[in-house]
Design an enzyme around this catalytic site. Sequence first.
Site, mmCIF file in Angstrom:
data_model
loop_
_atom_site.group_PDB
_atom_site.id
_atom_site.type_symbol
_atom_site.label_atom_id
_atom_site.label_comp_id
_atom_site.label_asym_id
_atom_site.label_seq_id
_atom_site.Cartn_x
_atom_site.Cartn_y
_atom_site.Cartn_z
ATOM 1 C CE1 TYR A 1 20.112 14.179 -66.446
ATOM 2 C CE2 TYR A 1 20.100 15.055 -64.214
ATOM 3 C CZ TYR A 1 19.747 15.158 -65.548
ATOM 4 O OH TYR A 1 19.030 16.239 -65.980
ATOM 5 N NE ARG B 1 15.186 17.114 -73.948
ATOM 6 C CZ ARG B 1 14.632 17.493 -72.812
ATOM 7 N NH1 ARG B 1 14.183 18.732 -72.660
ATOM 8 N NH2 ARG B 1 14.508 16.642 -71.810
ATOM 9 C CB CYS C 1 23.181 21.375 -61.857
ATOM 10 S SG CYS C 1 22.103 19.958 -62.204
ATOM 11 C CG HIS D 1 23.348 16.111 -65.412
ATOM 12 N ND1 HIS D 1 22.736 16.337 -66.628
ATOM 13 C CD2 HIS D 1 22.871 17.052 -64.570
ATOM 14 C CE1 HIS D 1 21.928 17.391 -66.509
ATOM 15 N NE2 HIS D 1 22.001 17.833 -65.270
ATOM 16 C CG ASN E 1 22.182 20.559 -68.995
ATOM 17 O OD1 ASN E 1 22.953 20.526 -68.047
ATOM 18 N ND2 ASN E 1 20.867 20.492 -68.846
#
Length: 421
Positions: free
Chosen positions: A244, A90, A164, A194, A144
């Site tokens: 987002y 990440r 989500c 998102h 995700n």
Amino acid sequence: MKLAVVGGGSTYTPELIDGFARLREVLPIEELVLVDPAAERLELVGGLARRIFAKVGHPGRIVTTSDLDAGVEGADAVLLQLRVGGQAARNQDETWPLECGCVGQETTGAGGLAKALRTVPVVLDIAERVRRTNPDAWIIDFTNPVGIVTRALLQAGHKAVGLCNVAIGFQRRWASALGVTPSQVHLDHVGLNHLTWEFGVRIGGPEGENVLPKILAEGGDELADMLKLPRSVLDRLGVVPSYYLRYFYAHDEVVRELGTKPSRAAEVAEMERQLLAMYGDPALDEKPELLAKRGGAYYSEAAVDLAASLLGGGGSPHQVVNTYNNGTLPFLPDDAVIEVQAQVGRDGATPLAVPALDPLYSGLISHVTAYEDLALQAALHGGRDRVFKALLAHPLIGQYDAAEGLTDRLIAHNREHLAWA
């Protein structure tokens, strides 16, 4: 009832356990299996999970295992909450895109594509193993990028629904502000995972009074601060975008910000270190306050609601989920995966009708759907060319020189996770 959580060693898991403990009448779990290859971490999380159940007198049995096949065998539902490559991967997703002047984020842009490429093959392998042991099990995906991962699962013929926590976060926020119960708040929540907007906030159900204009008039400044967008943008739109959308509406501003501070992954890694130390304390028998900063607020309640409905229990009839479009948004293919309110039951999720959308929204949804289609092809079949095309198609990139540079970096940073590289 048996549930399995793949990625059960996540520091998120006590949030999930807390929901299972509090809402045991909605979802009466007899056996909960936490599956994770990280045995030491899994035991810390599993120990706290058992103490949380014991504190409230939950009769369910909690099992921990690193054996995926044994863990999912006989499960009625399998929740996926894994992170291939961990926080280290990440951290890369959030940093190398900045070198090309693009946003570094783990679920959208180049970082989001990298995560999809690492994740889709792993999730499909897990799903196939679930199907071998129990073809009737539901797969609930919280991994995700949820939209792409759920589409991969559905196209492979799995019984899957994506989840989500963005919508339930808004629902809980506005229920509190309006002085009503969360079940009384129905969101006109439309878009892709998102990439969603709240077009209405209705009291009492889909046909209830829309109080969104009142919310914007009286609480617009607070919302704008939370979303880090100018109040004037919310007023002009007349809707509430998910946070987002800031990556799209203020891309360059976000890139500048990200270049001046540590990555979110670095912050989370430190938080996880502290949380795991807390989880190892035998006196701790509830989720610690620090967990709220980790993310995933209300995830447990959304997961319980969805699992209860899919397994025929007492879940809410309408829930925001990720599922096939099937004509709901007429400008998208039927097999696109959208995030909307749906009727949820034993047979899965059926989207509710959505009013016609302004091109301001339908255009961006179409654009990102096209990217997601190319991203899924790259995840399924590999190849530098497919990666490049997906990056070139993304509305946050869209320039060939940036796409070339990002392609090189993505492959270089993810070779160990890409069988074709």
